[in-house]
Write an enzyme that holds these catalytic residues in place. Structure first.
Site, PDB file in Angstrom:
ATOM      1  N   ASP A 171     -16.067  -3.839  -4.484  1.00 39.61           N
ATOM      2  CA  ASP A 171     -16.074  -5.150  -3.833  1.00 39.61           C
ATOM      3  C   ASP A 171     -17.474  -5.727  -4.005  1.00 39.61           C
ATOM      4  O   ASP A 171     -18.455  -4.973  -4.008  1.00 39.61           O
ATOM      5  CB  ASP A 171     -15.731  -5.011  -2.339  1.00 39.61           C
ATOM      6  CG  ASP A 171     -15.258  -6.326  -1.730  1.00 39.61           C
ATOM      7  OD1 ASP A 171     -14.060  -6.448  -1.427  1.00 39.61           O
ATOM      8  OD2 ASP A 171     -16.107  -7.230  -1.565  1.00 39.61           O
ATOM      9  N   SER A 172     -17.554  -7.049  -4.137  1.00 39.46           N
ATOM     10  CA  SER A 172     -18.893  -7.640  -4.322  1.00 39.46           C
ATOM     11  C   SER A 172     -19.686  -7.649  -3.019  1.00 39.46           C
ATOM     12  O   SER A 172     -20.895  -7.832  -3.018  1.00 39.46           O
ATOM     13  CB  SER A 172     -18.771  -9.055  -4.884  1.00 39.46           C
ATOM     14  OG  SER A 172     -17.957  -9.823  -4.042  1.00 39.46           O
ATOM     15  N   PHE A 220     -11.533  -5.306  -5.491  1.00 36.91           N
ATOM     16  CA  PHE A 220     -11.479  -6.214  -4.332  1.00 36.91           C
ATOM     17  C   PHE A 220     -10.972  -5.428  -3.114  1.00 36.91           C
ATOM     18  O   PHE A 220     -10.014  -5.797  -2.456  1.00 36.91           O
ATOM     19  CB  PHE A 220     -10.556  -7.426  -4.581  1.00 36.91           C
ATOM     20  CG  PHE A 220     -10.843  -8.186  -5.843  1.00 36.91           C
ATOM     21  CD1 PHE A 220     -11.842  -9.154  -5.872  1.00 36.91           C
ATOM     22  CD2 PHE A 220     -10.117  -7.941  -7.005  1.00 36.91           C
ATOM     23  CE1 PHE A 220     -12.108  -9.867  -7.044  1.00 36.91           C
ATOM     24  CE2 PHE A 220     -10.373  -8.651  -8.174  1.00 36.91           C
ATOM     25  CZ  PHE A 220     -11.363  -9.620  -8.199  1.00 36.91           C
ATOM     26  N   ARG A 258       0.845  -1.210   0.000  1.00 31.80           N
ATOM     27  CA  ARG A 258       0.000   0.000   0.000  1.00 31.80           C
ATOM     28  C   ARG A 258       0.877   1.254   0.000  1.00 31.80           C
ATOM     29  O   ARG A 258       0.576   2.241  -0.671  1.00 31.80           O
ATOM     30  CB  ARG A 258      -0.905   0.014   1.229  1.00 31.80           C
ATOM     31  CG  ARG A 258      -1.976  -1.046   1.189  1.00 31.80           C
ATOM     32  CD  ARG A 258      -2.864  -0.947   2.427  1.00 31.80           C
ATOM     33  NE  ARG A 258      -3.783  -2.061   2.471  1.00 31.80           N
ATOM     34  CZ  ARG A 258      -3.911  -2.902   3.490  1.00 31.80           C
ATOM     35  NH1 ARG A 258      -3.193  -2.749   4.586  1.00 31.80           N
ATOM     36  NH2 ARG A 258      -4.766  -3.901   3.440  1.00 31.80           N
ATOM     37  N   ALA A 302     -20.651  -1.580  -4.802  1.00 32.31           N
ATOM     38  CA  ALA A 302     -20.825  -3.006  -4.491  1.00 32.31           C
ATOM     39  C   ALA A 302     -21.177  -3.709  -5.790  1.00 32.31           C
ATOM     40  O   ALA A 302     -22.304  -3.613  -6.274  1.00 32.31           O
ATOM     41  CB  ALA A 302     -21.931  -3.191  -3.455  1.00 32.31           C
ATOM     42  N   CYS A 313      -2.865 -14.221  -3.617  1.00 32.71           N
ATOM     43  CA  CYS A 313      -2.537 -14.675  -2.262  1.00 32.71           C
ATOM     44  C   CYS A 313      -2.781 -16.177  -2.124  1.00 32.71           C
ATOM     45  O   CYS A 313      -2.879 -16.698  -1.025  1.00 32.71           O
ATOM     46  CB  CYS A 313      -3.335 -13.887  -1.219  1.00 32.71           C
ATOM     47  SG  CYS A 313      -5.107 -14.029  -1.422  1.00 32.71           S
TER      48      CYS A 313
HETATM   49  N1  SAH Z   1      -7.354  -5.613  -1.075  1.00 31.34           N
HETATM   50  C1  SAH Z   1      -7.920  -5.900   0.215  1.00 31.34           C
HETATM   51  C2  SAH Z   1      -8.096  -7.374   0.493  1.00 31.34           C
HETATM   52  C3  SAH Z   1      -8.936  -8.109  -0.527  1.00 31.34           C
HETATM   53  S1  SAH Z   1      -9.716  -9.524   0.105  1.00 31.34           S
HETATM   54  C4  SAH Z   1      -7.069  -5.212   1.294  1.00 31.34           C
HETATM   55  O1  SAH Z   1      -6.062  -4.569   0.982  1.00 31.34           O
HETATM   56  O2  SAH Z   1      -7.420  -5.317   2.468  1.00 31.34           O
HETATM   57  C5  SAH Z   1     -10.716 -10.012  -1.214  1.00 31.34           C
HETATM   58  C6  SAH Z   1     -12.024  -9.248  -1.361  1.00 31.34           C
HETATM   59  O3  SAH Z   1     -12.586  -9.649  -2.603  1.00 31.34           O
HETATM   60  C7  SAH Z   1     -13.098  -9.548  -0.309  1.00 31.34           C
HETATM   61  O4  SAH Z   1     -13.452  -8.361   0.335  1.00 31.34           O
HETATM   62  C8  SAH Z   1     -14.274 -10.111  -1.111  1.00 31.34           C
HETATM   63  O5  SAH Z   1     -15.543  -9.634  -0.654  1.00 31.34           O
HETATM   64  C9  SAH Z   1     -14.007  -9.601  -2.504  1.00 31.34           C
HETATM   65  N2  SAH Z   1     -14.544 -10.387  -3.619  1.00 31.34           N
HETATM   66  C10 SAH Z   1     -14.602 -11.724  -3.738  1.00 31.34           C
HETATM   67  N3  SAH Z   1     -15.097 -12.077  -4.938  1.00 31.34           N
HETATM   68  C11 SAH Z   1     -15.357 -10.926  -5.614  1.00 31.34           C
HETATM   69  C12 SAH Z   1     -15.866 -10.612  -6.919  1.00 31.34           C
HETATM   70  N4  SAH Z   1     -16.201 -11.567  -7.774  1.00 31.34           N
HETATM   71  N5  SAH Z   1     -15.966  -9.321  -7.255  1.00 31.34           N
HETATM   72  C13 SAH Z   1     -15.625  -8.332  -6.420  1.00 31.34           C
HETATM   73  N6  SAH Z   1     -15.138  -8.568  -5.180  1.00 31.34           N
HETATM   74  C14 SAH Z   1     -15.017  -9.843  -4.777  1.00 31.34           C
END
Ligand code: SAH
Length: 394
Positions: free
Chosen positions: A251-252, A229, A213, A278, A338
């Site tokens: 984020d979904s 995400f 970050r 969302a 990850c």
């Molecule tokens: N980048 C974040 C961590 C991501 S965790 C950080 O720095 O803290 C992964 C995220 O992806 C979760 O919040 C989950 O809700 C979201 N997610 C999972 N599938 C998804 C999709 N198809 N579209 C959008 N978001 C999604």
């Protein structure tokens, strides 16, 4: 004290233990003195009856997770010693203090405590057991942790509902082992965020992206940023501090979007540069019109196990291809995986395939990984899980 049960290895199967690898697979075991209970601490001997390790027993492909190669008793004082070392390491590498009160204190095998994760948020520790042995020892570990952290620690929240195998049989619940504060504001590199250890994913916040970050912040000035995400919005508020022209978080999960908005508000009240959506990632990328020139893709693990690998790689390619197709010329892409089952080279190949099929000219600027408070035990390369690439897209 009760006699520890013993496990005897097949001939030659001590080799990996002599190189300090902390796992013993079921196929390496010749016989056991008596059947240990799951989670019990056992002593391990070679086929020549020579002591080689002490660890937690568990039924499964990894049968023993090694806690010591030194024939020690595994008690509160053992955990105090290990936790004190882990804390000392964080001090020495400069993670504790300054404008940061959020860090990983224990990273499983990386801190010679396989199956245990402890994240610190201000004066709260969130503890997760990934093995039955650590679950069995949780109260002892909590006492040791309080001893080592002293007055700096007010709450210990234990959160293993989703991380343990056979959880039904363990009758296991999330709950406080000390204190009872349910929400707090933690600080990472001077930026504030709410942590919800009760309901949030993992331990409540993804502490493993701290350094990445920071790097993003340096690339944000004047850019139009898409944080895909976003979860709690970590990358978004760094981009805002870095001087981004606009930041869109996607984020979904509606809950993640609410968290992101709250965190952005905490740091940049009423700042109109930020908007959150969302929406499904693939759908958003297909439909988006905004000319983003800095995109972050930090999806959840696409492969939780080795057998899901092929599909996971296809998923990374599909996702990255969409970003390559849409990002502005001169744009920068931060892309991550990850999944522990996906290695660095496989991830890079998946991204390479995406770039080629989008027909973009792409340079690798940085190769990213997990930060120093998520160390990798050199004898346990499996501990490397977070991989990222920063790419310049011509
Ligand atoms: N980048 C974040 C961590 C991501 S965790 C950080 O720095 O803290 C992964 C995220 O992806 C979760 O919040 C989950 O809700 C979201 N997610 C999972 N599938 C998804 C999709 N198809 N579209 C959008 N978001 C999604």
């Amino acid at each position: 004290m009760q006699q520890m049960k013993s496990i005897f290895l097949k001939r030659g199967k001590e080799e990996s233990l002599r190189r300090f690898h902390p796992w013993i697979f079921s196929g390496a075991i010749h016989h056991m003195s008596e059947n240990p209970e799951e989670g019990e601490t056992v002593m391990v001997f070679t086929s020549e009856n020579e002591y080689i390790a002490t660890g937690h027993f568990q039924i499964g492909s990894i049968m023993v997770r090694v806690l010591s190669f030194d024939n020690e008793t595994i008690d509160q004082s053992f955990y105090e010693r290990k936790l004190a070392i882990a804390k000392d390491v964080r001090h020495r590498i400069g993670v504790i203090g300054g404008n940061n009160n959020t860090y990983r204190l224990v990273h499983g095998e990386g801190d010679n405590l396989p199956g245990l994760v402890i994240d610190i948020y201000g004066n709260t520790a969130v503890m997760q057991a990934h093995s039955v042995g650590m679950h069995t020892d949780r109260m002892t570990i909590a006492k040791a942790l309080k001893e080592v952290m002293g007055d700096d620690l007010k709450n210990i929240f234990y959160k293993s509902e989703t991380t343990l195998p056979y959880k039904a049989e363990l009758g296991q619940e999330n709950g406080f082992l000390l204190g009872g504060d349910t929400d707090d504001i933690a600080i990472e590199n001077g930026l504030k965020f709410h942590v919800d250890w009760l309901k949030g994913q993992k331990t409540g916040f993804f502490v493993d992206q701290r350094d990445n970050r920071s790097l993003l912040e340096h690339y944000s000035k004047g850019r139009k940023v898409l944080n895909m995400f976003c979860y709690t919005g970590g990358f978004s508020f760094y981009a805002m501090r870095g001087g981004a022209e606009l930041v869109h978080s996607v984020d979904s999960s509606q809950k993640a979007i609410d968290l992101t908005k709250a965190n952005v508000e905490l740091n940049f009240p009423e700042d109109s540069r930020h908007e959150a959506f969302a929406e499904d990632a693939f759908k958003f990328l297909d439909q988006m019109q905004t000319p983003y020139d800095l995109i972050i893709l930090d999806p959840p693990a696409f492969a939780k196990h080795k057998d899901a690998l092929r599909n996971a790689l296809k998923g990374y390619t599909r996702l990255n291809k969409k970003a390559f197709e849409k990002i502005q010329p001169g744009g920068i892409l931060f892309t991550f995986s990850c999944s522990q089952a996906v290695n660095k080279d496989q991830f890079r190949t998946a991204v390479f395939t995406a770039a080629a099929s989008a027909g973009r000219n792409v340079r690798i600027l940085h190769q990213l990984h997990q930060p120093a408070d998520h160390p990798i035990n050199i004898y346990h390369p499996e501990g490397e899980y977070l991989k990222g690439l920063v790419l310049y897209v011509e």
